[in-house]
Write an enzyme that holds these catalytic residues in place. Structure first.
Site, PDB file in Angstrom:
ATOM      1  N   GLY A  59      11.678  33.981  -6.731  1.00  0.00           N
ATOM      2  CA  GLY A  59      11.881  33.107  -5.368  1.00  0.00           C
ATOM      3  C   GLY A  59      13.286  32.572  -5.500  1.00  0.00           C
ATOM      4  O   GLY A  59      14.158  32.715  -6.475  1.00  0.00           O
TER       5      GLY A  59
ATOM      6  N   ILE B  25      15.511  29.027  -3.770  1.00  0.00           N
ATOM      7  CA  ILE B  25      15.705  27.509  -4.142  1.00  0.00           C
ATOM      8  C   ILE B  25      14.571  26.862  -3.166  1.00  0.00           C
ATOM      9  O   ILE B  25      14.366  27.059  -2.102  1.00  0.00           O
ATOM     10  CB  ILE B  25      16.909  26.852  -3.803  1.00  0.00           C
ATOM     11  CG1 ILE B  25      16.879  25.570  -4.517  1.00  0.00           C
ATOM     12  CG2 ILE B  25      17.517  26.917  -2.645  1.00  0.00           C
ATOM     13  CD1 ILE B  25      18.442  24.660  -4.703  1.00  0.00           C
ATOM     14  N   THR B  26      13.719  25.971  -3.704  1.00  0.00           N
ATOM     15  CA  THR B  26      13.088  24.806  -2.708  1.00  0.00           C
ATOM     16  C   THR B  26      13.212  23.538  -3.329  1.00  0.00           C
ATOM     17  O   THR B  26      13.751  23.212  -4.315  1.00  0.00           O
ATOM     18  CB  THR B  26      11.685  25.694  -2.744  1.00  0.00           C
ATOM     19  OG1 THR B  26      10.811  24.944  -1.595  1.00  0.00           O
ATOM     20  CG2 THR B  26      10.963  25.196  -3.891  1.00  0.00           C
ATOM     21  N   TYR B  27      12.414  22.750  -2.522  1.00  0.00           N
ATOM     22  CA  TYR B  27      12.229  21.302  -2.853  1.00  0.00           C
ATOM     23  C   TYR B  27      10.958  20.792  -3.300  1.00  0.00           C
ATOM     24  O   TYR B  27      10.044  21.211  -2.583  1.00  0.00           O
ATOM     25  CB  TYR B  27      12.923  20.308  -1.745  1.00  0.00           C
ATOM     26  CG  TYR B  27      12.677  19.036  -1.891  1.00  0.00           C
ATOM     27  CD1 TYR B  27      13.657  18.176  -2.794  1.00  0.00           C
ATOM     28  CD2 TYR B  27      11.743  18.389  -1.098  1.00  0.00           C
ATOM     29  CE1 TYR B  27      13.213  16.850  -3.125  1.00  0.00           C
ATOM     30  CE2 TYR B  27      11.448  16.912  -1.302  1.00  0.00           C
ATOM     31  CZ  TYR B  27      12.088  16.201  -1.834  1.00  0.00           C
ATOM     32  OH  TYR B  27      12.109  14.616  -2.086  1.00  0.00           O
ATOM     33  N   HIS B  28      10.606  20.141  -4.014  1.00  0.00           N
ATOM     34  CA  HIS B  28       9.610  19.333  -4.307  1.00  0.00           C
ATOM     35  C   HIS B  28       9.776  17.813  -4.234  1.00  0.00           C
ATOM     36  O   HIS B  28      10.873  17.193  -4.843  1.00  0.00           O
ATOM     37  CB  HIS B  28       9.228  19.832  -5.774  1.00  0.00           C
ATOM     38  CG  HIS B  28       8.761  21.029  -6.118  1.00  0.00           C
ATOM     39  ND1 HIS B  28       8.161  21.832  -5.138  1.00  0.00           N
ATOM     40  CD2 HIS B  28       9.306  21.847  -6.920  1.00  0.00           C
ATOM     41  CE1 HIS B  28       8.189  23.145  -5.688  1.00  0.00           C
ATOM     42  NE2 HIS B  28       8.842  23.331  -6.692  1.00  0.00           N
TER      43      HIS B  28
ATOM     44  N   SER C 193       5.305  26.976   0.244  1.00  0.00           N
ATOM     45  CA  SER C 193       5.992  27.717  -0.420  1.00  0.00           C
ATOM     46  C   SER C 193       5.178  28.248  -1.637  1.00  0.00           C
ATOM     47  O   SER C 193       4.473  27.627  -2.424  1.00  0.00           O
ATOM     48  CB  SER C 193       7.345  27.192  -0.977  1.00  0.00           C
ATOM     49  OG  SER C 193       8.104  26.724  -0.096  1.00  0.00           O
ATOM     50  N   VAL C 194       5.548  29.517  -2.037  1.00  0.00           N
ATOM     51  CA  VAL C 194       4.859  30.317  -3.285  1.00  0.00           C
ATOM     52  C   VAL C 194       5.798  30.895  -4.163  1.00  0.00           C
ATOM     53  O   VAL C 194       6.796  31.651  -3.812  1.00  0.00           O
ATOM     54  CB  VAL C 194       3.626  30.974  -2.660  1.00  0.00           C
ATOM     55  CG1 VAL C 194       3.212  32.115  -3.818  1.00  0.00           C
ATOM     56  CG2 VAL C 194       2.774  30.680  -1.784  1.00  0.00           C
TER      57      VAL C 194
ATOM     58  N   CYS D 226      13.976  28.568   0.530  1.00  0.00           N
ATOM     59  CA  CYS D 226      13.694  29.812   0.086  1.00  0.00           C
ATOM     60  C   CYS D 226      14.726  31.073   0.469  1.00  0.00           C
ATOM     61  O   CYS D 226      14.348  32.113   0.527  1.00  0.00           O
ATOM     62  CB  CYS D 226      12.333  30.056   0.841  1.00  0.00           C
ATOM     63  SG  CYS D 226      11.002  28.780   0.171  1.00  0.00           S
TER      64      CYS D 226
END
Length: 215
Positions: free
Chosen positions: A72, A74-77, A137-138, A168
């Site tokens: 995947g 980019i994402t944010y946590h 998101s996965v 994503c």
């Protein structure tokens, strides 16, 4: 087929040490190692998947960016987002990658269904959506016949950092959390329901809960 699993409740954690522990656990496990699910929240961080493109990172500011070994973009946590990490022997469980991705998506769909909120997955864009807005998101990695990484479920969080990226890899994708819809009211309720639905989907019956790590 695996029927037992350890559920580790880890609280709020920095991202990098948890990622490193996932890698170490996966590399050290053998055929007798019990599968585990790790539940936690992270301090603010952007994670860039193996397919990630730099143009999707718009303005990170003071939030760190960590390149990671999941699939995947980019994402944010951040705090208020439930992380479910799935450390499973996929060979022993006879699960394919699609089985695991579907279980991750469906456990969120089923959780929201408990609150009469209609959620769905998309074939071309992994994750879970409500009215075309993304709530989960996965991303997975399979190594040595075992999985790690998992899902990020937006429960009650500051969503503004998502505006600093194309989530994503999709420009303009709107993110929501459970405060915007009918869903779990807090992290404890979300954790309980997500774990139950995930284990039901994979026919895992014997759950042992623990806090923190053994070492």
């Amino acid at each position: 087929m695996a029927t037992s699993i350890v559920i580790r409740q880890l609280g709020k954690q920095e991202y990098l040490p948890i990622w490193q522990k996932m890698q170490a656990f996966t590399d050290a496990r053998d055929i007798n190692t019990l599968d585990e699910l790790w539940l936690c929240e992270h301090e603010p961080v952007f994670t860039q998947g193996q397919a990630g493109k730099a143009e999707h990172l718009l303005n990170p500011g003071n939030i760190p960016v960590v390149p990671v070994d999941r699939g995947g973009q980019i994402t944010y946590h951040g705090p208020g987002q439930l992380m479910l990490y799935v450390l499973l022997d996929v060979r022993r469980g006879k699960w394919g990658v699609r089985d695991l991705v579907s279980a991750l998506e469906d456990c969120i769909i089923n959780t929201l269904g408990d609150f009469n909120t209609e959620a769905y997955a998309k074939k071309d864009a992994p994750g879970v959506y409500v009215a075309e807005k993304k709530i989960c998101s996965v991303g997975l990695r399979i190594r040595k016949g075992a999985s790690f990484h998992g899902l990020a479920f937006n429960v009650d969080m500051d969503l503004s950092p998502f505006l600093r990226i194309n989530p994503c890899g999709y420009a303009g994708l709107e993110m929501i959390d459970c405060t915007d819809i009918d869903g779990p009211a807090n992290m404890a309720e979300a954790s309980d329901k997500v774990v139950k639905h995930f284990c039901d989907l994979l026919n895992i019956k014997n759950l042992t809960y623990t806090e923190g790590f053994d070492d």
